[in-house]
Design a protein around this motif. Structure first.
Motif, PDB file in Angstrom:
ATOM      1  N   THR A 226      10.551   2.126  -3.874  1.00 10.05           N
ATOM      2  CA  THR A 226      10.408   3.354  -4.670  1.00 10.05           C
ATOM      3  C   THR A 226      11.304   3.363  -5.894  1.00 10.05           C
ATOM      4  O   THR A 226      11.283   4.331  -6.661  1.00 10.05           O
ATOM      5  N   ASN A 227      12.056   2.286  -6.092  1.00 10.54           N
ATOM      6  CA  ASN A 227      12.989   2.207  -7.220  1.00 10.54           C
ATOM      7  C   ASN A 227      12.500   1.152  -8.208  1.00 10.54           C
ATOM      8  O   ASN A 227      12.510  -0.039  -7.896  1.00 10.54           O
TER       9      ASN A 227
ATOM     10  N   VAL B 222      11.970   0.697   1.840  1.00  8.18           N
ATOM     11  CA  VAL B 222      11.382   1.849   1.138  1.00  8.18           C
ATOM     12  C   VAL B 222      12.230   2.216  -0.078  1.00  8.18           C
ATOM     13  O   VAL B 222      11.694   2.553  -1.142  1.00  8.18           O
ATOM     14  N   ASP B 223      13.546   2.120   0.067  1.00  5.37           N
ATOM     15  CA  ASP B 223      14.431   2.395  -1.079  1.00  5.37           C
ATOM     16  C   ASP B 223      14.154   1.425  -2.217  1.00  5.37           C
ATOM     17  O   ASP B 223      14.106   1.809  -3.390  1.00  5.37           O
TER      18      ASP B 223
ATOM     19  N   PRO C 280       6.276   1.050  -7.073  1.00  3.83           N
ATOM     20  CA  PRO C 280       6.649   2.461  -6.902  1.00  3.83           C
ATOM     21  C   PRO C 280       5.481   3.438  -7.052  1.00  3.83           C
ATOM     22  O   PRO C 280       5.328   4.326  -6.194  1.00  3.83           O
TER      23      PRO C 280
ATOM     24  N   ILE D 277       3.351   3.176  -3.904  1.00  2.00           N
ATOM     25  CA  ILE D 277       3.988   3.844  -2.762  1.00  2.00           C
ATOM     26  C   ILE D 277       3.830   5.356  -2.883  1.00  2.00           C
ATOM     27  O   ILE D 277       3.527   6.054  -1.902  1.00  2.00           O
ATOM     28  N   LYS D 278       3.984   5.877  -4.082  1.00  2.00           N
ATOM     29  CA  LYS D 278       3.811   7.313  -4.300  1.00  2.00           C
ATOM     30  C   LYS D 278       2.398   7.752  -3.958  1.00  2.00           C
ATOM     31  O   LYS D 278       2.180   8.843  -3.424  1.00  2.00           O
TER      32      LYS D 278
ATOM     33  N   TYR E 297       2.953   3.719   5.281  1.00  2.00           N
ATOM     34  CA  TYR E 297       3.728   2.595   4.758  1.00  2.00           C
ATOM     35  C   TYR E 297       3.649   1.387   5.690  1.00  2.00           C
ATOM     36  O   TYR E 297       3.776   0.252   5.257  1.00  2.00           O
TER      37      TYR E 297
END
Length: 524
Positions: free
Chosen positions: A395-396, A391-392, A422, A425-426, A435
């Motif tokens: 989202t980056n 997830v990190d 990203p 995912i948002k 997710y």
């Protein structure tokens, strides 16, 4: 971008060479069924209202260079992959653990599982399952290590509607024909030879799988014995019909087995299961000859893999109807579920014990390390440590550019790439459960390659990437109480090379992204 590991290829063509190659390519393709129905964007409905036209399938002018060691390894491990997924499909309890993580976030997966539960409650009557699989790979070479050898990395494993087995063999024949008639310039002949263009028996090998299931079904189970057939469940309209007809033709010519094509939406109107017969034979009544019903030995799904095909509750009733019957399914509903990307992720997790769990006591035990070596880095998007790490990344924007986000379901055009991850995912919101319907996979960076693609009457030349698919056929028995071997037949069944422009994110030929290709093997 990875540097090229291949020689400078293909050679340039002057106008006369290009005309000679293209005219022979087009004529040979139509003569030999290397064709598709044209997309409406190319031939509008008003021009071809009866869908009578056919055009050359999207193909490459030259066979693409491919590392010989990678090609041979992909084919060598296919039977191990066949056995792995057959054993996964047999293990309902193990599958249930994975599916239960997805049913609240993926309605399609939930509906497939629900079909299984309903059939289980009624009682399965067919212990045999047929898998016609395709394991897709790209060549990967570590760009940070110039001395490293190229390797294959798996893109995905397909358990339903593994297409292009018909056209794959034909494009290999095309490129060999162009070589034989000197359509390739003299400066390409050191690379393009009869020895470097391997034969492709995908039509014969896949058709033999369907014929094996047909014979394994045994005699008619109807009260009054009926003639037997294999049923192709297809989309309608189907632009890729000639690929399927190649298999049907082989079944008739080489095995004397009759096939029929059934649009998925017509399942309930054209098939039936007699209520007074506990064996539950599937009866197909051809609309053109309603007085001559046939008993279906094998249902070969070339449709039913995408949520968009299930337009109402009747669509799910149709899938339940087929699954409940005595016909051997290719694939069964559990085999369909085994092809979800979540399974690929679980198998590919570092230090995963699942490969050994399924293969350590089988004939494929010696292949465990070789199968594991094909896995790319794949992560779940859940609450585990690996999931939080994923997830990190997702989202980056700086980290996500080297990854692809894949949903669980089959079918092209559903993946999300790089910088698009990203915002996607948002869009899922703050509910982390959503997710879990996806996996995050590190992008494979294949070496540089060039080729020319003929598509819709136009030639495009540029940088391309190739994806090698290896077909496999496996027939197995379900149920722990059944005596005898679990795996009855298992073989590698030919191969497919799909090539797309390097800038294209998707590679599906039928979806409009790629071209059918063949390999020219080179030592690198």
């Amino acid at each position: 971008m990875a540097a090229s590991i291949y020689p400078d290829f293909p050679p340039g063509l002057n106008a006369e060479q290009s005309d000679y190659l293209l005219s022979n390519l087009k004529d040979w393709s139509i003569l030999n069924g290397l064709a598709v129905r044209p997309a409406q964007a190319f031939v509008p409905e008003a021009i071809d209202p009866s869908h009578a036209l056919a055009v050359t399938a999207p193909v490459t002018l030259f066979p693409s260079l491919f590392a010989k060691s990678c090609f041979e390894e992909a084919r060598a491990i296919q039977t191990a992959y066949n056995e792995l997924y057959a054993l996964i499909a047999r293990d309902e309890a193990w599958l249930q653990q994975i599916v239960e993580e997805l049913v609240d976030v993926d309605e399609f997966i939930a509906n497939l599982w629900n079909v299984h539960l309903k059939v289980k409650e009624r009682g399965y009557v067919q212990p045999l399952s047929l898998g016609i699989f395709r394991s897709d790979y790209m060549v990967h070479k570590d760009p940070s290590d110039p001395t490293s050898k190229p390797k294959i990395k798996q893109v995905e494993f397909n358990t339903i509607a593994s297409s292009f087995g018909g056209l794959a063999a034909k494009v290999s024949g095309l490129h060999n024909h162009l070589r034989a008639i000197s359509a390739y310039p003299a400066n390409s002949t050191p690379l393009i030879t009869a020895e470097t263009l391997p034969p492709n028996a995908s039509i014969d090998a896949i058709a033999r799988g369907l014929a094996t299931a047909h014979r394994a079904y045994g005699p008619s189970k109807s009260h009054t014995r009926l003639p037997l057939c294999v049923l192709f469940v297809v989309q309608d309209p189907e632009n890729n019909a000639f690929d399927q007809h190649a298999l049907a033709s082989s079944l008739l010519t080489d095995h004397s087995i009759l096939t029929f094509r059934l649009p998925f939406r017509n399942t309930l109107s054209n098939t039936s299961i007699p209520s007074d017969n506990p064996s539950k034979p599937l009866i197909y009544t051809p609309p053109h000859s309603p007085r001559t019903p046939y008993e279906v030995t094998t249902v070969y799904f070339r449709a039913g893999y995408s949520p968009t095909e299930y337009t109402s509750s009747k669509s799910w009733d149709a899938r339940l109807h087929l699954e409940s019957s005595a016909a051997i399914k290719c694939p069964s509903i559990l085999t369909h579920l085994a092809g979800s990307k979540k399974i690929q992720q679980i198998l590919g997790t570092p230090s995963s014990p699942h490969l050994e769990r399924f293969l350590s006591s089988t004939s494929s035990a010696a292949y465990v390390d070789r199968v594991r070596a094909t896995f790319a880095a794949i992560y779940p998007l859940d609450d585990s440590a690996a999931g939080k790490h994923a997830v990190d990344i997702a989202t980056n924007p700086d980290k996500a550019r080297g990854y692809v986000l894949k949903p669980q379901r089959e079918g092209g055009g559903n993946n999300v790439y790089g910088l698009k991850i990203p915002p996607f995912i948002k869009s899922l919101g703050d509910d982390s459960k959503l997710y879990r319907g996806h996996i995050l996979m590190e992008l494979i960076e294949p070496p540089n390659l060039r080729n020319s693609v003929f598509r819709n009457g136009q030639v495009t030349t540029g940088e391309v990437v190739g994806e090698l698919g290896v077909y496999g056929v496996c027939l197995w028995q379900n149920g722990e109480a059944i005596a005898g071997p679990k795996i009855l037949d298992n073989w590698e069944a030919g191969w497919l090379l799909r090539t797309k422009g390097r800038e294209s994110e998707e590679g599906g030929v039928a979806a409009g992204f790629g071209a059918v290709d063949s390999v020219c093997l080179v030592d690198v």
